[in-house]
Structure formats: structure tokens, C-alpha cells
Design a protein around this motif. Sequence first.
Motif, mmCIF file in Angstrom:
data_model
loop_
_atom_site.group_PDB
_atom_site.id
_atom_site.type_symbol
_atom_site.label_atom_id
_atom_site.label_comp_id
_atom_site.label_asym_id
_atom_site.label_seq_id
_atom_site.Cartn_x
_atom_site.Cartn_y
_atom_site.Cartn_z
ATOM 1 N N CYS A 184 0.852 -1.277 -0.108
ATOM 2 C CA CYS A 184 0.042 0.052 -0.079
ATOM 3 C C CYS A 184 0.653 1.250 0.006
ATOM 4 O O CYS A 184 1.865 1.263 0.844
ATOM 5 C CB CYS A 184 -1.065 -0.157 1.269
ATOM 6 S SG CYS A 184 -2.247 1.389 1.104
ATOM 7 N N PHE A 218 -1.145 0.924 7.884
ATOM 8 C CA PHE A 218 -2.513 0.597 8.259
ATOM 9 C C PHE A 218 -3.357 0.101 6.651
ATOM 10 O O PHE A 218 -4.267 -0.606 6.862
ATOM 11 C CB PHE A 218 -3.341 1.649 8.845
ATOM 12 C CG PHE A 218 -2.984 1.333 10.403
ATOM 13 C CD1 PHE A 218 -3.687 0.436 11.194
ATOM 14 C CD2 PHE A 218 -2.156 2.120 11.331
ATOM 15 C CE1 PHE A 218 -3.519 0.053 12.659
ATOM 16 C CE2 PHE A 218 -1.820 2.084 12.543
ATOM 17 C CZ PHE A 218 -2.388 1.022 13.348
ATOM 18 N N GLY A 219 -2.876 0.794 5.689
ATOM 19 C CA GLY A 219 -3.577 0.511 4.416
ATOM 20 C C GLY A 219 -3.403 -1.052 4.004
ATOM 21 O O GLY A 219 -4.019 -1.597 3.597
ATOM 22 N N ALA A 255 -4.921 -3.506 6.542
ATOM 23 C CA ALA A 255 -6.476 -3.583 6.149
ATOM 24 C C ALA A 255 -6.698 -4.284 5.000
ATOM 25 O O ALA A 255 -7.541 -5.187 4.992
ATOM 26 C CB ALA A 255 -7.038 -2.196 6.001
ATOM 27 N N LYS A 256 -5.777 -4.171 3.829
ATOM 28 C CA LYS A 256 -6.101 -5.028 2.826
ATOM 29 C C LYS A 256 -5.612 -6.535 2.860
ATOM 30 O O LYS A 256 -6.486 -7.599 2.449
ATOM 31 C CB LYS A 256 -4.935 -4.519 1.654
ATOM 32 C CG LYS A 256 -5.265 -3.264 0.946
ATOM 33 C CD LYS A 256 -4.239 -2.644 0.117
ATOM 34 C CE LYS A 256 -4.108 -3.468 -1.270
ATOM 35 N NZ LYS A 256 -3.384 -2.440 -2.295
ATOM 36 N N SER A 264 -10.834 0.535 3.057
ATOM 37 C CA SER A 264 -10.434 1.923 3.255
ATOM 38 C C SER A 264 -11.360 2.223 4.603
ATOM 39 O O SER A 264 -10.585 3.001 5.585
ATOM 40 C CB SER A 264 -11.274 2.834 2.104
ATOM 41 O OG SER A 264 -11.034 3.940 2.483
ATOM 42 N N ALA A 309 -9.087 0.719 7.641
ATOM 43 C CA ALA A 309 -7.785 1.452 7.479
ATOM 44 C C ALA A 309 -8.033 2.659 8.379
ATOM 45 O O ALA A 309 -7.101 3.134 9.073
ATOM 46 C CB ALA A 309 -7.231 1.728 6.184
ATOM 47 N N ALA A 323 -4.913 6.775 6.435
ATOM 48 C CA ALA A 323 -4.682 5.618 5.956
ATOM 49 C C ALA A 323 -5.810 5.259 4.801
ATOM 50 O O ALA A 323 -5.420 4.587 3.600
ATOM 51 C CB ALA A 323 -4.695 4.389 6.704
ATOM 52 N N CYS A 324 -7.026 5.659 4.908
ATOM 53 C CA CYS A 324 -8.080 5.329 4.001
ATOM 54 C C CYS A 324 -8.047 5.930 2.765
ATOM 55 O O CYS A 324 -8.450 5.399 1.766
ATOM 56 C CB CYS A 324 -9.552 5.659 4.773
ATOM 57 S SG CYS A 324 -9.948 7.629 4.695
#
Length: 351
Positions: free
Chosen positions: A22, A124-125, A128-129, A152, A155, A162-163
Motif C-alpha cells: 500500500c 494501516f492501508g 487492512a488489505k 478503506s 484502515a 490511511a483510508c
Amino acid sequence: MMNEFLGKQNFNISNQTVSESCPSNIALIKYWGKYDNQIPANPSISYTLNHCKTNTSMEFLADEKFSVQTFLGGKEELKFAEKIEKYFKNIEGYLPWILKGKYIIKTENTFPHSSGIASSASGFGAIAKCLMDLDAQFSGKSDEDFKLKKASFLARLGSGSACRSLYNGLVVWGKTAEVAESSDLFAVQYPNEEIHSIFKNFNDWVLLIHEGEKSVSSTVGHGLMNTNPYAEKRFQEAHENFKTLKEILKNGDLQNFIQLVEHEALTLHAMMMMSEPAFILMKTGTLQVINKIWEFRKETNLPLFFTLDAGANVHLLFPENSDSEKIKEFIVKELLQFTQNNGVVKDMMNF
């Protein structure tokens, strides 16, 4: 809880390893000040970078006692593990399987730590992925658009900005009348057809003025907006600037783009200086670089300008075109001297 993103109770966990990458992002209209549950006090828009990324692998060991082990660049990070454990507990309602195993998370950044590039956004992206990859495996369902939207959303609960890193190009987070699908809960891509071609091929060279830890964290800085006497005016201004920026992006008005982006950067730091207690994250070198950029632009009329994150380092923005080489030469000859160790991270955005 946001019903759209609530987790399904039917899942089948198993040992899995997933990997994701990310990028980081740099905001043009700044997010500074938030409400509970990472809701932004004003909308923001950012460029997603091409090269500055976090690469993360996540190993999930099913049916082991819940725990998190994290490694950054091969070195175990206990404090980060605690932070991720807390984050996972916070999002259990959205991923009901999340506390039913052990995690070994290995992360590497393609850019230096403490470089003024948002590693929490890319970090964090990527996490989250990875979580959404696991969720797709365990639930047997994978709608790619929804998966990205929920990533998103998740994140954001780890690090607000991060989103925005989940999408390419120009990305909006925070409800604004200027972007139809915009939301406080997740980010959306700015409509590509509404962006003039001049803004689609841009350099972002980050001058590393200060490579140490910031004296005041972004979390503390956001909190100080709660008592800042100028906060409400700032939030209102961000909405107004969005309206202005929409026109600029459509008609390719580079001069007004420069003016707005620099104003936003300086407003961010003005808010810090007007907090109680006040704090200053810019260094002497930051101010020297800004003045040099202004002199250079006055003398040459070339479109070199800056933005700042919540720190001392300077993001140098300029379009990639026939003038780029002159600008790059100026940066190397005149601006690198103000960095801590001749440090510069060269990135760009093209979409």
C-alpha cells in the motif's frame, strides 16, 4: 456500528499467509482535527504516491490463542504489536473471526522511517488489505469493489489518513457537497474525468529536513484542535477551499493550485502554533527552503511549490514537463543543503 460493513457470522478459518502493498499519500487540503471513531472534522484530498509504499505479509495461525507479533524491517517491534492487538479488538464487529488466531506480521517500507512520509497511512492501508484478503478466504465471498471500500473503512479506524491510500490518483475523505460519493467513513477516488491533464503527472520530492521523531505526535496535535479557538473557522475554510479546488482541477489553473496548496500547508502549521499549548514542528531549514522556493518562483516563474505534513520535512511539488529538469537542478544545487544529511526521497504521482 456501520451496518454495511458488519462481519458475517458464517466463516471457516484456516492457516493462511497473505501479502499486500500500500502506498503513502500526501494531502493537499489537510485533515487536522477529528471526532470520536476517527471521523474527520473537515474533508481532505490527497495525492497517492507511486513509489513510497509499505509491503506487508500477514501469517494467520488458526485456533491458536489471539496474539500479534510484528516485525519492521526484520526487527521485532513490541509496541507496534500492542497497537495492532488493540486495533484488532476494536474492529472485531466488522471481522468476527479476527481474534480467533495468532498473527505474525512482517512489514517493510520502501522509504526511510521518520521521513515525513506517512508510514501510518501506508502501514494501516496494507494491514487492512491483508485483513480483507483473509476475510475473502474465510467467508468465501469476494466482491472486489466492496472489498476495497471496506479496507478503506477499516484502515481509517487504524489511522485516519490511511483510508485515502487505498486508491490511486487524487483521493477524497470526508463528506463534502463537491464530491457526490464522499463519506466520513471511507475514502473515494476523485472523478478522473474532472481532473485536468496538468495535474495527472506530478513530482513529489521530499526534503528530509529533520529525520528524528516529532516533538508532538499527530494524535496529540489532532486532540489539541478540540480547544483551538480558530478550529471552527479552519473547518469551514477547508470546505470553502474544496469548492475552489474543484474549479481549479477542472480548468487546469496551476497558479491558483499552487496558491491554495501552499496556503493549506501553512494553515496546518498555523493551527499548531495557535494550539494550547502551542507547538512548532517546522525547523529553521523548513523556513529557509520555503523562502528559497518563493524566490526561485519569482525569478523564473517555474511551477515549483511546497506542501507540508505534520512535521518539518518539505514536499516539493512540480509537474513533470519540459521545465522539470531546471527545477530538479535547482533543488539539488540550492535546497539539499538545508536537509539533515543531504536526504531527499524522490516520488511522483501519475495516473
